[in-house]
Design an enzyme around this catalytic site. Structure first.
Site, mmCIF file in Angstrom:
data_model
loop_
_atom_site.group_PDB
_atom_site.id
_atom_site.type_symbol
_atom_site.label_atom_id
_atom_site.label_comp_id
_atom_site.label_asym_id
_atom_site.label_seq_id
_atom_site.Cartn_x
_atom_site.Cartn_y
_atom_site.Cartn_z
ATOM 1 N N ASP A 295 -0.612 0.035 8.653
ATOM 2 C CA ASP A 295 -2.074 -0.103 7.178
ATOM 3 C C ASP A 295 -1.246 -0.531 6.491
ATOM 4 O O ASP A 295 -0.448 0.625 5.659
ATOM 5 C CB ASP A 295 -3.292 1.097 6.943
ATOM 6 C CG ASP A 295 -3.944 0.748 5.826
ATOM 7 O OD1 ASP A 295 -3.525 0.197 4.904
ATOM 8 O OD2 ASP A 295 -5.440 1.383 6.019
ATOM 9 N N SER B 2 -10.644 3.967 1.446
ATOM 10 C CA SER B 2 -9.295 3.885 0.639
ATOM 11 C C SER B 2 -9.130 4.523 -0.650
ATOM 12 O O SER B 2 -9.219 5.328 -0.201
ATOM 13 C CB SER B 2 -8.757 2.384 -0.269
ATOM 14 O OG SER B 2 -8.343 1.391 0.684
ATOM 15 N N HIS C 180 -5.732 -3.208 6.421
ATOM 16 C CA HIS C 180 -6.297 -1.855 5.623
ATOM 17 C C HIS C 180 -7.571 -2.145 6.431
ATOM 18 O O HIS C 180 -8.883 -1.605 5.962
ATOM 19 C CB HIS C 180 -6.602 -2.601 4.645
ATOM 20 C CG HIS C 180 -6.635 -1.776 3.410
ATOM 21 N ND1 HIS C 180 -6.172 0.103 3.696
ATOM 22 C CD2 HIS C 180 -7.201 -1.355 2.652
ATOM 23 C CE1 HIS C 180 -6.500 0.329 2.336
ATOM 24 N NE2 HIS C 180 -7.078 -0.413 1.629
#
Length: 523
Positions: A464, A237, A492
């Site tokens: 995602d 991320s 994710h």
């Protein structure tokens, strides 16, 4: 806070296989995402590689020795790393950074240290290491690497940014993010201002020095102190932006970097926020398509479009009349939206979301409230971790605000609602939060090339919700040595989420440096 992260604690800890990303702006209640307003081609000047003269001024930091000690978790050691508070004034104040490691288990030749970061910004890398990566990464990786984490400056154990007490944070997370009139707009902007003022009051010393560039420079000091010639790193991320920034600053010191659930550093904040809004819409459509096939779906059994209509009507209803939860906080629209978005990070949470929505639609909101609390890292005693505070501090420093006036946010609502009819309005208004930040942004959107870096593996998941797949494609294309690995799936990030194909490709790269073939796709 922004919804670029999966749930990591409490009953949803199993969903935490990887990564946070609250990436860009921060807001209240339902949302905030990642970074600003302008076409994708807009970019600012790149920081560039750190110069020899700059490094020479830091000789004392690079030459320090860590004193390792036991730290309460079997098998792990902890230490304190010192770094300059302000890299422009290396002889000035210092910041203490918490570090933890677990030694390589063997067999096989040790490959050095593998630094991990779960994202956020604001996620505790040490918590992630000790609770998951240091014990749950593939055995062959842990056999060859010392697993290491440093909490970034301003995060968790490293002089954490503080902004509000628990009761104030409870109020903040309940503020209406979909204002219907001037009074509600004023209340929302006042909450942003109060949040920012609280951060300045409680954390003024460090607030100007928690940028991603500064954290990447801290990582290089740690690399040297650990005795590694090059940095090996897995970031998820927001951690992908941190890793790419490191490669930009220190290309010749970049080793094997895995950037999973990638961000696109070339996009300004409002565009990133709209992209992320569309990502959550896509994730909701996947949930809805699954839900309507089930007899217990609280959103009907007709079609995903009908499910979206029913969810939006539910949000409107609890905005007007919050439902009880069994405690002093009722479930209004902001907390309800947070709870739904939280469950979008992993399909394993969908059954829990169906149950929570069913109960909430029947007038009992504790299930959705629990999902929201897990997202915010709110403890049962009413206290919060510093995740959301650090998230705001880093994001508001890394890029200029998406919008600077309520009028700009209001004008953007139609484009956000086009991206997501269900979540768009709240996410647009959440993008206003950095407008009131007490510290001027020091970074800007720009392409990252990292010329001269070793091969870098960029990983993207096609559906995602928090880091749209197109961001991974964009970052892999920007990096001079980037290779894209695609996971065709939901949720994710991709590493450690059940795809043998993905895990094998990443493990092979970490152990041998060999990237997968260009265009490699996994499911």
């Amino acid at each position: 806070m922004d919804f670029s992260r999966p749930l990591r604690t409490s009953a949803l800890a199993a969903l935490a296989t990887f990564g946070l990303l609250l990436s860009g702006c921060t807001g209240t209640g339902a949302a905030s995402s990642a970074s600003a307003t302008a076409p994708a081609s807009a970019s600012g000047p790149a920081p560039g590689a750190v110069t020899p003269a700059e490094l020479k001024a830091l000789k004392g930091y690079y030459g320090q020795r860590l004193t390792w000690r036991k730290c309460g978790v079997p098998g792990f050691e902890c230490a304190t790393l010192k770094a300059p508070l302000d890299y422009a004034k290396p002889a000035g104040d210092q910041v203490d950074l918490a570090v933890s490691r677990v030694r390589a288990t063997g067999p096989g030749k040790r490959l050095g240290s593998l630094l991990v970061n779960p994202g956020g910004p604001g996620g505790s890398a040490i918590g992630y290491l000790q609770e998951y990566a240091g014990v749950g990464y593939p055995a062959q990786v842990r056999a060859r690497y010392d697993m290491v984490a440093v909490d970034p400056r301003g995060v968790a154990r490293s002089e954490p940014v503080r902004c509000l007490d628990g009761e104030q944070m409870d109020t903040y997370t309940q503020v209406d993010l979909t204002p219907d009139d001037r009074r509600e707009t004023d209340r929302l902007t006042a909450s942003f201002k109060d949040f920012a003022a609280g951060c300045e009051k409680r954390s003024g010393r460090i607030l100007s020095h928690v940028s991603t560039v500064e954290t990447a420079r801290d990582m290089d000091i740690l690399r040297a102190v650990l005795g590694d010639r090059k940095l090996a790193y897995v970031g998820a991320s927001y951690g992908t932006f941190l890793g790419a920034t490191y490669a930009e600053l220190f290309p010749t010191r970049t080793g094997r970097l895995v950037l999973d659930g990638a961000m696109d550093p070339s996009l300004p904040t409002a565009e990133l926020n709209r992209d992320q809004t569309a990502g959550f819409e896509a994730a909701f459509r996947s949930f809805a398509a699954d839900c309507v096939r089930r007899p217990d779906c609280p959103l009907g059994t007709e079609s995903p479009a009908d499910a979206a209509t029913r969810l939006k009507a539910f949000f409107t209803r609890v905005d007007a009349e919050p439902v009880p939860t069994g405690e002093r906080r009722a479930l209004g629209e902001s907390l309800a939206t947070t709870g739904v978005i939280a469950a979008m990070y992993d399909e394993a949470a969908w059954s829990r979301l169906r149950e929570a929505l069913t109960r909430a639609m029947d007038g009992e909101g504790s299930g959705l409230l629990a999902l929201a609390d897990t997202y915010y890292e709110r403890e049962e005693d009413g206290t919060y971790s510093n995740l959301m505070y650090a998230n705001a501090a880093v994001n508001c420093l890394d890029q200029p605000p998406a919008f600077t006036t309520p009028g700009q946010a209001a004008a953007a609502v139609p484009s956000f609602e086009k991206a997501s009819p269900v979540f768009g309005k709240g996410l647009a208004w959440a993008s206003l939060s950095c407008a009131y930040w007490p510290v001027k942004a020091t970074g800007t959107a720009h392409r990252i090339k990292a010329e001269g870096a070793a091969p870098i593996l960029v990983v993207g998941t096609t559906r995602d919700p928090a880091t749209p797949y197109k961001w991974a494609k964009a970052l892999a294309a920007q990096l001079a040595s980037g290779t894209l690995l695609t996971y065709d799936g939901d949720g994710h990030t991709a590493y450690g989420r059940g795809s043998t194909c993905v895990d094998t490709a990443i493990n092979t790269y970490l152990l041998s440096g060999t990237t997968p073939p260009e265009g490699k796709r996994c499911s």
